[in-house]
Each structure stands twice: as structure tokens, then as C-alpha cells.
Design an enzyme around this catalytic site. Structure first.
Site, short mmCIF file in Angstrom:
data_model
loop_
_atom_site.label_atom_id
_atom_site.label_comp_id
_atom_site.label_asym_id
_atom_site.label_seq_id
_atom_site.Cartn_x
_atom_site.Cartn_y
_atom_site.Cartn_z
N GLY A 84 0.81 -1.21 0.00
CA GLY A 84 0.00 0.00 0.00
C GLY A 84 0.84 1.26 0.00
O GLY A 84 0.50 2.25 0.64
N GLY A 85 1.93 1.23 -0.75
CA GLY A 85 2.71 2.46 -0.96
C GLY A 85 2.11 3.21 -2.13
O GLY A 85 0.96 2.97 -2.55
N LYS A 116 5.84 22.30 -10.47
CA LYS A 116 7.21 22.01 -10.88
C LYS A 116 7.36 22.25 -12.37
O LYS A 116 6.64 21.67 -13.17
CB LYS A 116 7.52 20.54 -10.55
CG LYS A 116 8.88 20.08 -11.04
CD LYS A 116 9.13 18.62 -10.70
CE LYS A 116 10.46 18.18 -11.30
NZ LYS A 116 10.67 16.72 -11.19
N VAL A 159 2.05 -10.15 4.96
CA VAL A 159 2.12 -11.39 4.19
C VAL A 159 3.32 -12.19 4.69
O VAL A 159 4.44 -11.68 4.76
CB VAL A 159 2.28 -11.09 2.69
CG1 VAL A 159 2.50 -12.37 1.90
CG2 VAL A 159 1.06 -10.34 2.16
N GLU A 217 15.80 12.05 -12.48
CA GLU A 217 14.87 12.70 -13.43
C GLU A 217 13.42 12.41 -13.04
O GLU A 217 12.52 12.43 -13.88
CB GLU A 217 15.16 12.24 -14.86
CG GLU A 217 16.41 12.89 -15.47
CD GLU A 217 16.18 14.34 -15.92
OE1 GLU A 217 15.04 14.83 -15.83
OE2 GLU A 217 17.16 14.97 -16.37
N GLY A 257 8.47 5.83 -25.47
CA GLY A 257 9.37 6.15 -24.36
C GLY A 257 9.33 7.63 -24.05
O GLY A 257 9.04 8.47 -24.90
C1 FAD Z 1 15.87 7.68 -2.28
C2 FAD Z 1 14.66 7.63 -3.13
C3 FAD Z 1 14.15 8.80 -3.69
C4 FAD Z 1 13.04 8.77 -4.52
N1 FAD Z 1 12.60 9.91 -5.10
C5 FAD Z 1 11.61 9.85 -6.01
C6 FAD Z 1 11.14 11.00 -6.70
O1 FAD Z 1 11.59 12.11 -6.47
N2 FAD Z 1 10.17 10.86 -7.63
C7 FAD Z 1 9.63 9.64 -7.92
O2 FAD Z 1 8.77 9.54 -8.80
N3 FAD Z 1 10.02 8.55 -7.25
C8 FAD Z 1 11.00 8.62 -6.32
N4 FAD Z 1 11.40 7.49 -5.69
C9 FAD Z 1 10.70 6.25 -5.93
C10 FAD Z 1 9.40 6.22 -5.15
O3 FAD Z 1 9.66 6.37 -3.80
C11 FAD Z 1 8.69 4.92 -5.37
O4 FAD Z 1 8.59 4.64 -6.72
C12 FAD Z 1 7.30 4.98 -4.81
O5 FAD Z 1 7.30 5.41 -3.50
C13 FAD Z 1 6.62 3.64 -4.90
O6 FAD Z 1 7.09 2.76 -3.98
P1 FAD Z 1 6.35 1.40 -3.81
O7 FAD Z 1 4.92 1.65 -3.58
O8 FAD Z 1 6.71 0.53 -4.95
O9 FAD Z 1 7.03 0.77 -2.52
P2 FAD Z 1 6.85 1.11 -0.97
O10 FAD Z 1 6.56 2.52 -0.74
O11 FAD Z 1 8.05 0.52 -0.32
O12 FAD Z 1 5.60 0.30 -0.56
C14 FAD Z 1 5.66 -1.07 -0.29
C15 FAD Z 1 4.39 -1.51 0.37
O13 FAD Z 1 4.42 -2.91 0.50
C16 FAD Z 1 4.01 -3.25 1.77
N5 FAD Z 1 4.63 -4.51 2.15
C17 FAD Z 1 5.93 -4.89 1.99
N6 FAD Z 1 6.12 -6.13 2.49
C18 FAD Z 1 4.91 -6.55 2.92
C19 FAD Z 1 4.45 -7.74 3.54
N7 FAD Z 1 5.26 -8.74 3.81
N8 FAD Z 1 3.16 -7.83 3.83
C20 FAD Z 1 2.29 -6.81 3.57
N9 FAD Z 1 2.66 -5.66 3.02
C21 FAD Z 1 3.96 -5.55 2.70
C22 FAD Z 1 4.43 -2.11 2.65
O14 FAD Z 1 3.67 -2.06 3.82
C23 FAD Z 1 4.15 -0.95 1.75
O15 FAD Z 1 2.80 -0.59 1.88
C24 FAD Z 1 12.45 7.53 -4.81
C25 FAD Z 1 12.94 6.36 -4.22
C26 FAD Z 1 14.04 6.40 -3.40
C27 FAD Z 1 14.55 5.15 -2.80
#
Ligand code: FAD
Lengths: 500, 447
Positions: free
Chosen positions: A16-17, A82, A186, A343, A435
Site C-alpha cells: 500500500g505504498g 514544478k 504477508v 529525473e 518512451g
Molecule cells: C531515495 C529515493 C528517492 C526517490 N525519489 C523519487 C522522486 O523524487 N520521484 C519519484 O517519482 N520517485 C521517487 N522514488 C521512488 C518512489 O519512492 C517509489 O517509486 C514509490 O514510492 C513507490 O514505492 P512502492 O509503492 O513501490 O514501494 P513502498 O513505498 O516501499 O511500498 C511497499 C508496500 O508494501 C508493503 N509490504 C511490503 N512487504 C509486505 C508484507 N510482507 N506484507 C504486507 N505488506 C507488505 C508495505 O507495507 C508498503 O505498503 C524515490 C525512491 C528512493 C529510494
């Protein structure tokens, strides 16, 4: 349209990210309920990455498609506008350029403006002919105009927002559109007897959540695509060696800037993302070139105001999974791959994956051709962004730190080497149909990184020299005046009722 | 800095050569262009049939010659597309078809709710089936068209135009090509003089007079996918009601094309190899259109059958590409490679569009297979690198061939969908009824 009588596909989103809730919101809104039932599993214990604050203009189309009101969204997430990204100290210490979301000058008779400027011997002034650059430098913002004749139609814009607030904001909409949330961690994954498709995920409290299609949004954990299906990770760290980041928010000082900054550092680079209520900062670095403590200290020394939280350390590797969709698991977000935020492409890649999934959404059984097409589309996007990112590091004159010497002297992919050589020869840009990042983006970065073309398009010789010089100065004045006429960025946010 | 190209010698004597010479002379400032006559061994397709695509209109604008004037002077006509009969019955007209329903693309609406053929919603097809031409009615704004040039009269006119725009013609034709490290070192002429240029343009068609034997041999043959290589040509009197679509019949043994000029109709027949009086026209392309200081235009690079204006289309876009990507005098490899890559991408997509009219072969080119398969599955169409046509060009051909999506994308509410289709139909019907017939339209151009 689902085949008659076919039952709805049960889609289980794990995580739920930002990726998870963007996926849930889009599927719930865009796939008819008769075709899909949406369930999202997330664990409050684990939490989200919570960085990712800077975006590309494409996000506006995403928000519009799921019915989000701009001012409401900006208030809820403390968002700012932005117009581009500033790169400081990249080719040489002291350099600064902006990669704007817009074009440079005015193309004439099919010949790019930068060729005329090159002919006039003034190509280093190119930045002054981009309205979004000039407006951004002056902390001004106005939305673009629709009239294609107007200078005010020559740019687009994106947002900078609080990453921890976007997912919850989307959650409300996704749930209103019928998505169901399950809280739980999970701990195990059930698969078919033959070890193929995933049938259910098991939670710590013993419940099983069954589904037909699983979307792995578990972030770097890559619970399904990696841990379970063992899809390999193609590592790109030989070109993009930054593997850690330390992030910290701070209080903001000075005017509210409508752009993100990326400042080169001895072992990587530092972001500065201005939000309404604070500034996001982070140092992305290569752990082979600086240790964590030194990186944290360097970040804390560089930020403009008092830190508002403890610095947070993040680890990652650049690269992607060659196949984001394997069997009945689709990886979206960090689970599918990672390219550093230089970017602002991560959220864009999430969006592309979601769009492809919606377009290729199974009606009944999963068609292998749909998977292949999904993987093809994502593959092209990743590869092209990769080259664009490497360009920033490689085209540098810096030799003041081992990190920069390594980047300057490394061997780059052939696809990039030839693009750079082509621009250097005559200012031409290898363009493509699929792209992100169009010609102006490449021009901005090539020139900003001091790849100065040796020649220019011969057609730029057509106008007489004095006439060309006058036209250039007129355009310069018009651009400056148009920027000056724009409201102050912070005031504009308040005017449209978007202030938090 | 690498010195710019200042002199260009075009070798050939057909429409391709004169068109290239005129365009380079007009569009490249500070460049002098000579045309060295060389009578080609084969008559090029653009010299046989004058059908062009809509690309001919901006091409003429760019070389400073109003296409209306070109048509009026040389007695040509227009073509809104092609009417295909035989194995299937459909029209491929240029321009967008129908109208999207919000975020829903028109092909999805049509596939879900359409009863009449897809081209029924294309302005160009409706006009063409009535032998009419576009008026200013906004309902017809999507109907764009190519030209049907009279090859004989246009050849003389473009020659005159090129000379008028400063193209020089030496007194004697080509005798011998002297080669050097960079490609061509000099052109020896029949009167004992010679000519040296910074760049040489090979417009000698299938003879490829300026290519080295190696370059000429690096040939990708497309006749395994397109076996209709025995060409015969005939002329018939013009039709009273001048068609504004050309007509093409596709049968197993042969493809026939009728191209309509105001004063005659040119009939072409492309049969599977055989007939003795036929000329062999094997489609395909050379690997490197540009090699050293020699660049090929038209058939010297890519041979396309005389269908749908493709030979002229390739000539025009090829010349545009030389203008847009002109390297310096040293013809640096990085620039030339870029030229070849983009040229070949485009040529391959033209080949794909051509082959799209035929059943998909098991060994079909991968780019074509992808396009057809994605369309047949879900009506997906993505613009690929090199694509010169639009989604609706492909949609008309693929729908016309009877391809229907296996997974029907959401076509929206049936009632609304049908209403949209009816609205478009009625609007087009009214606008077409009021539009001028083709001959009246052509007369209007000269006034
Ligand atoms: C340093 C850094 C800077 C960034 N800056 C930017 C930016 O400026 N612009 C941009 O577009 N993107 C940026 N990103 C990327 C961006 O943060 C991610 O693409 C975005 O937040 C999506 O993350 P996610 O939802 O894939 O993962 P996460 O936010 O990690 O979410 C993972 C989810 O999975 C769940 N989960 C994991 N394991 C389990 C489990 N076992 N059971 C149940 N739930 C679980 C967690 O609870 C969470 O809800 C950056 C990333 C980093 C590392």
C-alpha cells in the site's frame, strides 16, 4: 468488455505504498466492476518508502483520469508546481542548468531553434529562451495556455508533493470506487500444485487472501516477483553505481521555487524538493565512495534550515526485472525495478505500468501475449530512461573526486554513446516514438552537460545574420517579459485555493 | 568545424533525379546542385505511375512550388486513398476516421457497435466512393489526399522547375564513375570533362549506378513476402466520372491497380512471376542508402511496388530526410549511420503497410507481426520508430481484411455508441452530397 458470463477477476494488490494505491485507484476506476474485484493488502508494521516527491507532467493525466481535482490534491499533499529540474555542479563545479518541461525558442521551417542559436554563436544562451526556465528562476508560475500560437503554450508542468500523503489520498478514492483494503503482513505465498501461478497470499494472523491476478507492489521486498517467482534482477550498477540514499526534510527558507534541484556531490548528488510546508532533501550516493556517516553529515551540512526529522537511510540497486509480468503476477513500482530519482521517473514508470495493465487487462484467462506486450512496453521505457540518466554522470569534466573520474571514464551502453556522438557532431537528437523524454529534454541535458555541437543544421544559414540576430533578441525579450508577467509561485497556489 | 557541403551532383534523369535536384537546390542554403544526366536502365515506378500520398503536398510547399500549380500545369488529379476489391472489399482513405467517444478511441466504438464498414466513417472514403473531392465543410476536414501526377507531363515540369531554381546541367551525360576512398572521386562525362562534388546523389533507380558492387549487393529481398513481381502496364481512356480513389484488386494470382488521370487511366498488373512480356520488379531495400559521399534516393535505395503511392512517398520522404540530416563534407560515420537507421526504419514500416493488405505470412517480418497481432488481439496500435502512417490507416486496412479483436476493448454504452455512429454517418452524408465532383474540383484549382 468481459466475455458474457465470465466472472470478475479477483485482483490482489500486495503493498500500500504509492505504487499499490495508484494501482488500486486506477483499476477500481477504469476497469469495469463486472470484470475486476480489487483487494489491497498492506501492513502498517512495515510501512512505505515514503520518499518520491518529484514527478513528471504525465502525472496530471493520471490524476485527471481518476477524477482528481487539482486544488484539492495539492492541498491534501502540500504540493507545489514544478517546471523542471535544476542540475547544479554536474559538468563543472559552478555550473547550473534547468531541464525544463518545455521547448526552447521557436523552431522555424522545421529547423530546431538551437541550430539558429548555434549559427549565431550563442548556443550557451539556450536556457534564456525557455519560458519555464526563466519563470522557474524567478519563482514564478502560471498554467500553460491552450492556444498553440501562444508562447504560453510551450511548456507543461508537474508537481512536487509529500510522498507520505499521496497514497492515503488515493486510498480514499480507491475505496470509494470499491477497492477493499486488508490490513496484514504477508508471511507466505501459496502456489499451484505444479509450482506455477500464485493462488493466495497468507497473512501473519493465518488468513489467506486468494486471487486470480496478483500485483506485486511490495516495494524493494519484491515479495511475489522476486521471493516467490524468482524473476532475476538485471543489475545496472556498473553504469549507475549509486546504491544508497539518506533523506531528511527541513524547514524552508526563501521563495517557494517551482523546480526540483539536483546538486552534484563528491560521491553522488543531492536533491532539494520544495513543498508548501517543508523542503525534502536527500543525498543519493555510491557506498563504495562514501560511508553512511559521512554522507549523512554532508547532507545535514548542506540543507538550508533545521532538520524536521531524523535522517532516514535507504538502500537500493539500479536495474530492473527483465519481465515485470510473470505468470499471474505483475510487479509495479519498486518491486519491478529502480532507477534513481535524478529525473523523477519512478512514479512515471508506475503510471506506465498501470496504463499498460489497464489496456491489457485479462478478460477471463491471462493471455501470454498480453504479458509479452506489457514487458515489451516497460522494457523500452526502462532502457531509454537508463541511457538518459547515465548521460548526466558520464558527460562531465569533473575530476575532483574518484566517483566522478569513474563516471567520466566508464564505458557507456552503445545506444547512449552513439546518441552523444550524434549530438556532438551537429546538434541532432536521436528521437524515438515510444518512451519518455522528447527532443527538448535531450537538448537541455546535452548542452547542460557541456556537449557542445561542432556543427549545426545547414538550413540555419538561410536567414541573413542581422535579421537572425534581431529575431533572437526579440524572442529573448518576449520570453523574459512573459515570465515577468507570471504571478509569484506561492501566491498563485493561494489564488487557486491550493494552499494547505 | 567540419566544413559544410557546398556542391551536390545528382545523377539520373527521371522524376526522382529532378525532384531531388530541385528540392536540394531550394532547401539547402549556400549549396549548388548539378544534375548529371544518365539514362536509367529501368524505368522507375515514379516515372510510370504518378500516385502520391498526402506527403506530396507539404513536399511541394517546402520546395516553393504550390501543388495546385503543379497539378494544374501538368493535368493531374487527386487521390483520397485506395478502393480495394478482390479477396476483401474495403477502402483505405487518408486521414482520421470517425471520432473518439471521450477517452474511447473510435476503432473500439466501431468494433463494438458498428454495422456498416469501418471506412463508412472515413470522410475520404465517402467522398471517394462518390467520385468527389473535399469542400471546405468542417465535416470533411479529416479527408486529406495525395496527388495523381501525369508522369510524362510532370517529368518535364519538374525538370523545368529545377532548372528555374538554379540546378545546373552539364553538356554531356555520365560516362564513367571514378571511385576513391570516400566513395565517388569524380564523375567523368561523355565529352571528356569531369565533375567533382562534395556529395553525390544516386537517382539512377534499380541500376544503382553510383553504388559500389558491395553496397549494391547488400540487398534485402522482400519478394518472399510479396511475390507479385511480374509487372505489366497498360493505358486506357479516362472514365467520365473521374474516380478520386485508385482501385486495387488483390487476388491470389495477381494484384491490379488502376490509377486515374483526367485524360487516361493507367492500369498496372503485378502477377506472380511468369508472364514473358512482363518486367520484373522485386521489392526490397539496400542495407545502406548512404555510403561515404553517396546517398541514394528512390529506387536506388528501396524498391516498392506501385501501390498506394508508395514509390512517390518514399522518394519524397527520402529527399526530406537528406535535407533534414545533411552531414558535413566529411560525411561522418555517426551522422551517416543515423541517416541509414532512420531511413531503414521507415522503409521497413512502408513494407509492413504494404504487406498488411495480404494474409499474414508465417515468416512475416516481426514488426508487422507485432502490429497485426496486437491489433487483432485488442485493437492496440502503437506508433513504432519509423512509422510514416497513422493508426487509422492501419485500422482501415486491418479491419478491411476482416480482422476483429479477440478481446473486445470496452466500447462503451451501446445506445450512445450507435448514436455516435449515426451522427457521423449523417454528417458525412450531407457534406458529401454538397461536395464538388472530382473534375469540378480540379477545374477550380486552375481558376
Ligand atoms: C531515495 C529515493 C528517492 C526517490 N525519489 C523519487 C522522486 O523524487 N520521484 C519519484 O517519482 N520517485 C521517487 N522514488 C521512488 C518512489 O519512492 C517509489 O517509486 C514509490 O514510492 C513507490 O514505492 P512502492 O509503492 O513501490 O514501494 P513502498 O513505498 O516501499 O511500498 C511497499 C508496500 O508494501 C508493503 N509490504 C511490503 N512487504 C509486505 C508484507 N510482507 N506484507 C504486507 N505488506 C507488505 C508495505 O507495507 C508498503 O505498503 C524515490 C525512491 C528512493 C529510494
Amino acid at each position: 468488455m468481459a466475455a458474457e458470463g465470465a466472472k470478475a477477476m479477483r485482483v490482489v494488490i500486495v503493498g500500500g505504498g504509492t505504487a499499490g494505491w495508484m494501482t488500486a485507484a486506477a483499476l477500481a476506476r477504469l476497469v469495469p466492476a463486472a470484470q475486476a474485484e480489487i483487494v489491497l493488502v498492506e501492513s502498517d508494521e512495515i510501512g512505505i518508502v515514503g520518499v518520491g516527491e518529484a514527478t513528471l507532467p504525465h502525472i496530471r493525466a493520471f490524476n485527471t483520469r481518476i477524477g482528481i481535482d487539482e486544488a484539492d490534491f495539492m492541498r491534501a499533499t502540500g504540493a507545489t508546481f514544478k517546471l523542471g529540474i535544476e542540475f547544479r555542479d554536474w559538468a563543472r563545479i559552478g555550473d547550473s542548468y534547468i531541464h525544463p518541461f518545455g521547448v526552447f525558442g521557436r523552431d522555424t521551417d522545421g529547423v530546431g531553434f538551437h541550430h539558429y542559436l548555434a549559427r549565431a554563436g550563442q548556443i550557451e544562451r539556450l536556457q534564456d529562451f525557455s519560458l519555464p526556465v526563466v519563470a522557474a528562476r524567478g519563482a514564478r508560475f502560471a498554467p500553460p495556455a491552450d492556444d498553440p500560437e501562444s508562447l504560453l503554450s510551450t511548456y507543461g508542468y508537474a508537481y512536487q508533493f509529500d510522498a507520505t500523503r499521496y497514497a492515503p489520498y488515493l486510498r480514499v478514492r480507491a475505496e470509494a470506487d470499491g477497492a477493499q483494503r486488508i490490513e496484514g503482513r504477508v508471511v507466505a505465498v501459496d502456489r499451484d500444485a505444479d509450482g506455477g501461478r500464485v493462488t493466495a497470499v497468507r497473512l501473519a494472523d493465518g488468513r489467506a487472501v486468494a486471487g486470480d491476478l496478483f500485483v506485486d507492489c511490495s516495494g524493494f521486498r519484491a515479495l511475489l516477483i522476486g521471493d516467490t517467482l524468482r524473476e532475476p534482477f538485471e543489475d545496472w550498477s556498473r553504469w549507475l553505481p549509486c546504491d544508497r540514499a539518506v533523506a531528511v526534510p527541513c524547514a524552508s527558507q526563501g521563495p517557494l521555487l517551482p523546480y526540483t534541484s539536483a546538486v552534484a556531490m563528491p560521491a553522488g548528488w543531492r536533491w532539494r524538493i520544495p513543498l508548501q510546508h517543508r523542503v525534502g532533501n536527500g543525498y543519493v550516493y555510491s557506498s563504495a565512495h562514501v560511508d553512511d556517516d559521512a554522507a549523512r553529515d554532508a547532507l545535514l551540512a548542506a540543507i538550508e534550515g533545521p532538520a524536521l526529522a531524523e535522517p532516514q537511510l535507504l538502500r537500493f540497486h539500479a536495474g530492473r526485472r527483465p519481465r515485470g509480468w510473470v505468470d499471474n503476477v505483475v510487479a509495479i513500482g519498486l518491486a519491478g525495478g529502480f532507477l534513481e530519482p535524478l529525473e523523477s521517473t519512478s512514479i512515471y514508470l508506475i503510471q506506465i505500468a498501470i496504463t499498460a495493465l489497464v489496456e491489457l487487462f485479462p478478460d477471463g484467462a491471462i493471455d501470454p501475449a498480453d504479458r509479452d506486450e506489457f514487458n515489451r512496453v516497460l522494457g523500452i521505457e526502462y532502457d531509454r530512461i537508463r541511457d538518459f540518466l547515465i548521460l548526466h554522470y558520464h558527460a562531465t569534466e569533473r575530476d575532483d573526486a574518484p566517483f566522478w573520474t569513474r563516471m567520466r571514464t566508464m564505458e557507456v551502453p552503445d545506444t547512449l554513446a552513439r546518441k552523444m556522438a550524434l549530438f556532438r557532431a551537429r546538434g541532432r537528437v536521436e528521437t524515438y516514438r515510444e518512451g519518455v523524454f522528447l527532443e527538448p529534454s535531450w537538448i537541455a541535458v546535452y548542452l547542460g552537460q557541456r556537449i557542445v555541437p561542432e556543427g549545426y543544421d545547414q538550413r540555419a544559414d538561410a536567414p541573413d545574420a542581422a535579421g537572425l540576430a534581431r529575431a533572437v533578441e526579440r524572442l529573448h525579450a518576449v520570453t523574459a517579459a512573459a515570465a515577468r508577467a507570471m504571478p509569484d509561485h506561492r501566491e498563485y497556489i493561494a489564488t487557486i485555493g491550493a494552499a494547505a | 568545424m567540419n566544413a559544410p557541403i557546398r556542391t551536390i551532383a545528382v545523377v539520373g534523369d527521371g522524376i526522382g533525379a529532378w525532384t531531388a535536384a530541385a528540392a536540394l537546390a531550394v532547401r539547402l542554403p549556400g549549396v549548388r546542385v548539378a544534375l548529371v544526366p544518365h539514362t536509367a536502365r529501368h524505368r522507375a515506378m515514379v516515372d510510370t505511375v504518378g500516385a502520391t500520398t498526402p506527403a506530396a503536398l507539404p513536399f511541394h510547399v517546402d520546395i516553393g512550388w504550390d501543388w495546385r500549380d503543379a497539378l494544374a500545369r501538368t493535368g493531374g488529379a487527386i487521390r483520397l486513398g485506395t478502393q480495394v476489391t478482390g479477396r476483401d472489399d474495403y477502402v483505405h482513405a487518408y486521414g482520421a476516421v470517425g471520432q473518439a467517444a471521450g477517452a474511447r478511441p473510435f476503432p473500439a466504438v466501431w468494433a463494438a457497435h458498428g454495422i456498416r464498414p469501418f471506412h463508412h466513417y472515413a470522410a475520404g472514403a465517402r467522398l471517394g466512393l462518390a467520385a468527389k473531392a473535399p469542400s471546405r465543410d468542417p465535416a470533411l476536414a479529416d479527408a486529406i489526399f495525395g496527388l495523381v501526377l501525369d508522369p510524362d507531363r510532370y517529368a518535364r515540369a519538374v525538370e523545368g522547375y529545377a532548372q528555374h531554381r538554379g540546378v545546373m546541367v552539364p553538356a554531356a551525360p555520365l560516362a564513367e564513375v571514378a571511385r576513391g576512398d570516400a566513395g565517388v572521386a569524380a564523375l567523368h562525362l561523355a565529352d571528356g570533362t569531369h565533375l567533382i562534388a562534395d556529395l553525390y546523389v544516386d537517382a539512377t533507380g534499380r541500376e544503382r549506378r553510383l553504388a559500389t558492387p558491395d553496397d549494391a549487393a547488400a540487398w534485402e529481398d522482400w519478394s518472399r513476402w510479396f511475390p507479385y513481381t511480374a509487372l505489366t502496364t497498360a493505358t486506357a481512356p479516362a472514365e467520365m466520372l473521374l474516380p478520386s480513389l485508385d482501385r486495387m484488386t488483390i487476388a491470389d494470382g495477381a494484384i491490379t491497380v488502376a490509377s486515374h488521370l483526367p485524360d487516361r487511366t493507367i492500369h498496372l498488373r503485378l502477377a506472380r512471376a511468369g508472364a514473358t512480356d512482363a518486367e520484373t520488379l522485386a521489392p526490397g531495400r539496400r542495407q545502406c542508402g548512404w555510403s561515404g559521399n553517396v546517398v541514394a534516393v528512390g529506387e536506388a535505395h528501396v524498391v516498392l511496388p506501385p501501390m498506394q503511392g508508395l514509390p512517390f512517398h518514399w522518394l519524397h520522404t527520402g529527399i526530406d530526410r537528406i535535407v533534414a540530416l545533411l552531414p558535413g563534407r566529411d560525411c561522418a560515420a555517426v551522422e551517416v549511420d543515423h541517416y541509414n537507421r532512420t531511413a531503414n526504419d521507415e522503409a521497413d514500416r512502408l513494407r509492413d503497410l504494404l504487406l498488411a493488405h495480404l494474409p499474414l505470412a508465417d515468416d512475416a517480418p516481426e514488426t508487422l507481426r507485432d502490429t497485426v497481432v496486437e491489433f487483432a488481439r485488442r485493437l492496440r496500435w502503437r506508433q513504432r520508430d519509423g512509422e510514416g502512417f497513422a493508426r487509422d490507416d492501419w485500422a482501415q486496412i486491418l479491419f478491411g481484411r476482416g480482422i476483429r479483436p479477440a478481446h473486445l476493448p470496452d466500447g462503451g454504452d451501446a445506445e450512445q455508441g450507435r448514436r455516435l455512429l449515426d451522427d457521423i454517418d449523417h454528417r458525412l452524408a450531407a457534406a458529401v452530397a454538397a461536395a464538388p465532383d472530382h473534375r469540378t474540383f480540379l477545374e477550380g484549382l486552375t481558376r
